[in-house]
Design a protein around this motif. Structure first.
Motif, mmCIF file in Angstrom:
data_model
loop_
_atom_site.group_PDB
_atom_site.id
_atom_site.type_symbol
_atom_site.label_atom_id
_atom_site.label_comp_id
_atom_site.label_asym_id
_atom_site.label_seq_id
_atom_site.Cartn_x
_atom_site.Cartn_y
_atom_site.Cartn_z
ATOM 1 N N ASP A 190 12.053 -4.409 22.050
ATOM 2 C CA ASP A 190 11.110 -5.009 20.855
ATOM 3 C C ASP A 190 9.909 -4.007 21.045
ATOM 4 O OD1 ASP A 190 9.729 -6.490 18.965
ATOM 5 O OD2 ASP A 190 9.017 -7.873 20.323
ATOM 6 N N VAL A 191 10.182 -2.575 20.404
ATOM 7 C CA VAL A 191 9.151 -1.607 20.799
ATOM 8 C C VAL A 191 8.158 -1.151 19.882
ATOM 9 C CG1 VAL A 191 11.176 -0.382 22.178
ATOM 10 C CG2 VAL A 191 10.637 0.269 19.867
ATOM 11 N N LEU A 192 8.469 -1.895 18.637
ATOM 12 C CA LEU A 192 7.675 -1.606 17.539
ATOM 13 C C LEU A 192 6.366 -2.581 17.406
ATOM 14 C CD1 LEU A 192 10.196 -0.924 14.735
ATOM 15 C CD2 LEU A 192 8.708 0.869 15.858
ATOM 16 N N VAL A 193 5.143 -1.928 17.118
ATOM 17 C CA VAL A 193 3.865 -2.771 16.970
ATOM 18 C C VAL A 193 3.300 -2.444 15.700
ATOM 19 C CG1 VAL A 193 3.485 -3.492 19.465
ATOM 20 C CG2 VAL A 193 2.675 -1.249 18.492
ATOM 21 N N PRO A 194 2.523 -3.355 15.187
ATOM 22 C CA PRO A 194 1.812 -3.175 13.952
ATOM 23 C C PRO A 194 0.471 -2.176 14.241
ATOM 24 C CG PRO A 194 1.608 -5.438 14.301
ATOM 25 C CD PRO A 194 2.529 -5.103 15.484
ATOM 26 N N THR A 195 0.282 -1.431 13.450
ATOM 27 C CA THR A 195 -1.160 -0.711 13.870
ATOM 28 C C THR A 195 -2.220 -1.241 12.887
ATOM 29 O OG1 THR A 195 -0.462 0.986 12.126
ATOM 30 C CG2 THR A 195 0.347 1.537 14.238
ATOM 31 N N ARG A 196 -2.122 -1.936 11.924
ATOM 32 C CA ARG A 196 -3.075 -2.553 11.019
ATOM 33 C C ARG A 196 -2.342 -3.790 10.343
ATOM 34 N NH1 ARG A 196 -1.267 -1.080 6.149
ATOM 35 N NH2 ARG A 196 -0.267 0.764 5.981
ATOM 36 N N ILE A 197 -3.425 -4.460 9.863
ATOM 37 C CA ILE A 197 -3.148 -5.638 8.989
ATOM 38 C C ILE A 197 -2.389 -5.037 7.815
ATOM 39 C CG2 ILE A 197 -4.117 -7.836 7.800
ATOM 40 C CD1 ILE A 197 -4.670 -7.842 10.626
ATOM 41 N N THR A 198 -1.213 -6.001 7.325
ATOM 42 C CA THR A 198 -0.626 -5.603 6.114
ATOM 43 C C THR A 198 -0.371 -6.904 5.141
ATOM 44 O OG1 THR A 198 1.417 -6.046 7.114
ATOM 45 C CG2 THR A 198 1.034 -3.652 7.174
ATOM 46 N N ARG A 199 -0.239 -6.741 4.053
ATOM 47 C CA ARG A 199 -0.335 -7.786 3.067
ATOM 48 C C ARG A 199 1.444 -8.606 3.092
ATOM 49 N NH1 ARG A 199 -1.217 -5.039 -2.511
ATOM 50 N NH2 ARG A 199 -1.028 -7.232 -3.364
ATOM 51 N N ASP A 200 1.210 -9.709 2.891
ATOM 52 C CA ASP A 200 2.658 -10.437 2.720
ATOM 53 C C ASP A 200 3.438 -9.767 1.845
ATOM 54 O OD1 ASP A 200 4.394 -12.085 2.296
ATOM 55 O OD2 ASP A 200 3.381 -13.852 2.094
ATOM 56 N N GLN A 201 4.537 -9.276 2.188
ATOM 57 C CA GLN A 201 5.447 -8.335 1.401
ATOM 58 C C GLN A 201 6.052 -9.276 0.216
ATOM 59 O OE1 GLN A 201 4.861 -5.031 2.462
ATOM 60 N NE2 GLN A 201 7.213 -4.790 2.855
ATOM 61 N N SER A 202 6.088 -10.544 0.372
ATOM 62 C CA SER A 202 7.099 -11.248 -0.565
ATOM 63 C C SER A 202 6.688 -11.236 -2.129
ATOM 64 C CB SER A 202 7.357 -12.761 -0.057
ATOM 65 O OG SER A 202 5.837 -13.407 -0.145
ATOM 66 N N THR A 203 5.162 -10.793 -2.268
ATOM 67 C CA THR A 203 4.696 -11.004 -3.723
ATOM 68 C C THR A 203 4.588 -9.591 -4.140
ATOM 69 O OG1 THR A 203 2.423 -10.768 -2.680
ATOM 70 C CG2 THR A 203 3.310 -13.166 -3.184
ATOM 71 N N LEU A 204 5.178 -8.664 -3.330
ATOM 72 C CA LEU A 204 4.856 -7.174 -3.749
ATOM 73 C C LEU A 204 6.273 -6.477 -4.262
ATOM 74 C CD1 LEU A 204 2.965 -5.727 -0.438
ATOM 75 C CD2 LEU A 204 2.130 -6.633 -2.786
ATOM 76 N N ASP A 205 6.224 -5.601 -5.022
ATOM 77 C CA ASP A 205 7.160 -4.721 -5.697
ATOM 78 C C ASP A 205 7.426 -3.691 -4.686
ATOM 79 O OD1 ASP A 205 5.636 -2.843 -6.360
ATOM 80 O OD2 ASP A 205 5.400 -3.100 -8.320
ATOM 81 N N ALA A 206 8.423 -2.889 -5.068
ATOM 82 C CA ALA A 206 8.943 -1.756 -4.306
ATOM 83 C C ALA A 206 7.965 -0.805 -3.771
ATOM 84 C CB ALA A 206 10.269 -1.058 -4.931
ATOM 85 N N ALA A 207 7.412 -0.456 -4.747
ATOM 86 C CA ALA A 207 6.106 0.645 -4.718
ATOM 87 C C ALA A 207 4.692 0.065 -3.755
ATOM 88 C CB ALA A 207 5.683 1.513 -5.917
ATOM 89 N N GLN A 208 4.513 -1.037 -4.069
ATOM 90 C CA GLN A 208 3.410 -1.756 -3.399
ATOM 91 C C GLN A 208 4.113 -2.029 -1.773
ATOM 92 O OE1 GLN A 208 3.340 -5.019 -5.897
ATOM 93 N NE2 GLN A 208 1.328 -4.152 -6.832
ATOM 94 N N ARG A 209 5.332 -2.320 -1.810
ATOM 95 C CA ARG A 209 5.691 -2.577 -0.421
ATOM 96 C C ARG A 209 5.734 -1.431 0.490
ATOM 97 N NH1 ARG A 209 10.405 -6.886 0.666
ATOM 98 N NH2 ARG A 209 9.722 -8.547 -0.675
ATOM 99 N N ALA A 210 6.057 -0.296 -0.066
ATOM 100 C CA ALA A 210 5.971 0.973 0.524
ATOM 101 C C ALA A 210 4.708 1.445 0.832
ATOM 102 C CB ALA A 210 6.911 2.273 -0.425
ATOM 103 N N SER A 211 3.784 1.378 0.225
ATOM 104 C CA SER A 211 2.200 1.836 0.490
ATOM 105 C C SER A 211 1.622 0.936 1.506
ATOM 106 C CB SER A 211 1.626 1.985 -0.818
ATOM 107 O OG SER A 211 1.308 0.783 -1.402
ATOM 108 N N ASN A 212 2.309 -0.467 1.427
ATOM 109 C CA ASN A 212 1.687 -1.728 2.190
ATOM 110 C C ASN A 212 2.054 -1.397 3.733
ATOM 111 O OD1 ASN A 212 0.432 -4.286 2.850
ATOM 112 N ND2 ASN A 212 2.467 -5.278 2.966
ATOM 113 N N LEU A 213 3.418 -0.590 3.853
ATOM 114 C CA LEU A 213 3.854 -0.334 5.090
ATOM 115 C C LEU A 213 3.488 0.878 5.743
ATOM 116 C CD1 LEU A 213 7.168 -2.532 5.230
ATOM 117 C CD2 LEU A 213 4.874 -3.133 6.361
ATOM 118 N N ALA A 214 3.251 1.963 4.749
ATOM 119 C CA ALA A 214 3.291 3.211 5.116
ATOM 120 C C ALA A 214 1.969 3.389 6.326
ATOM 121 C CB ALA A 214 2.729 4.200 3.988
ATOM 122 N N GLY A 215 2.686 3.641 7.408
ATOM 123 C CA GLY A 215 1.938 4.249 8.796
ATOM 124 C C GLY A 215 1.560 2.851 9.490
#
Ligand SMILES: [Zn+2]
Length: 252
Positions: free
Chosen positions: A159-184
């Motif tokens: 379990d090596v991955l940790v979040p680096t910042r707060i992200t939005r709930d993905q369930s309401t986002l489209d593909a482009a929004q999900r990508a930018s929500n999670l970038a970095g």
């Protein structure tokens, strides 16, 4: 919440031996999954694992193998496990995930070499801190640990991955929004960098929708020096050409 839900997993396993649980999908007293619902789940499973192809694929999406289509009964089963305290579905879901894991390893000469040599690093994508708080645990982790038991060779679940910042709930986002929500938004824990450096990693999630989570996980693992990154999930959401969703997605 029922009395059963409050029990520790071990006690719950013991209870299952003497008291039949209800079916997680239809609540009939034939748990954890009755024959009719089992058939509905099996209808979502492909004859053999396939490569998931989100449309459009996010940049950096690793090759991702899935066992089935994330719709109907299969999606409901994952939701019951994660969000309705039906942790007695762990073995059922692990058995559905295992073919995708084997296909991912089998598809990659580097992964096959890793399980024969230094070991394959299997990385569950453990959800956002918000999801961890809501659920109180990381249900994907024991599911993945059970599923990898069927892989031969050296496999390390980490379990090596940790979040680096707060992200939005993905369930309401489209593909482009999900990508930018999670970038970095992910990084490898510093104390685990030596596990990832030079390793072949297999990122695992329960269901894949846009691929944004896998793309970000792969980016973080490559940044920490991973030699190669593959991905696997139980099921993938089928997407229309216009990218619209067929069904409501669960929160990630
Ligand atoms: Zn049922």
């Amino acid at each position: 919440m029922t009395v059963r839900d409050r029990l520790t997993p071990m006690l719950s396993d013991l209870l299952d031996l003497v008291l039949p649980a209800s079916c997680a999908l239809c609540q009939r007293p034939a748990g954890p999954l009755c024959a009719a619902c089992r058939g509905a789940v099996d209808d979502c499973i492909h004859p053999s694992p396939r490569v998931a192809l989100p449309s459009p694929p996010p940049p950096g999406m690793p090759q991702c193998w899935v066992s089935g289509e994330a719709s109907g009964a299969l999606r409901a089963l994952v939701t019951a496990y994660k969000d309705e305290q039906r942790r007695d579905l762990r073995r059922t879901l692990a058995a559905l995930l295992a073919p995708a894991l084997r296909a991912a390893v089998g598809s990659s000469p580097d992964a096959r070499a890793a399980v024969r040599g230094r070991g394959l690093v299997v990385v569950p994508v453990s959800g956002s801190p918000r999801a961890r708080r809501r659920r109180g645990d990381v249900p994907l982790l024991p599911l993945v640990e059970t599923a990898v038991a069927g892989l031969s060779g050296r496999v390390l679940v980490a379990d090596v991955l940790v979040p680096t910042r707060i992200t939005r709930d993905q369930s309401t986002l489209d593909a482009a929004q999900r990508a930018s929500n999670l970038a970095g938004a992910m990084a490898v824990r510093e104390r685990h960098e030596h596990v990832v450096a030079g390793a072949v990693c297999l990122v695992v999630d329960d269901l894949v929708t846009t691929g944004a989570t896998f793309a970000e996980a792969a980016r973080a693992l490559h940044e920490a020096g991973a030699a190669d990154v593959l991905a696997a999930a139980i099921g993938a959401t089928r997407r229309r050409v216009d990218g619209a969703r067929h069904s409501q997605e669960p929160p990630t």
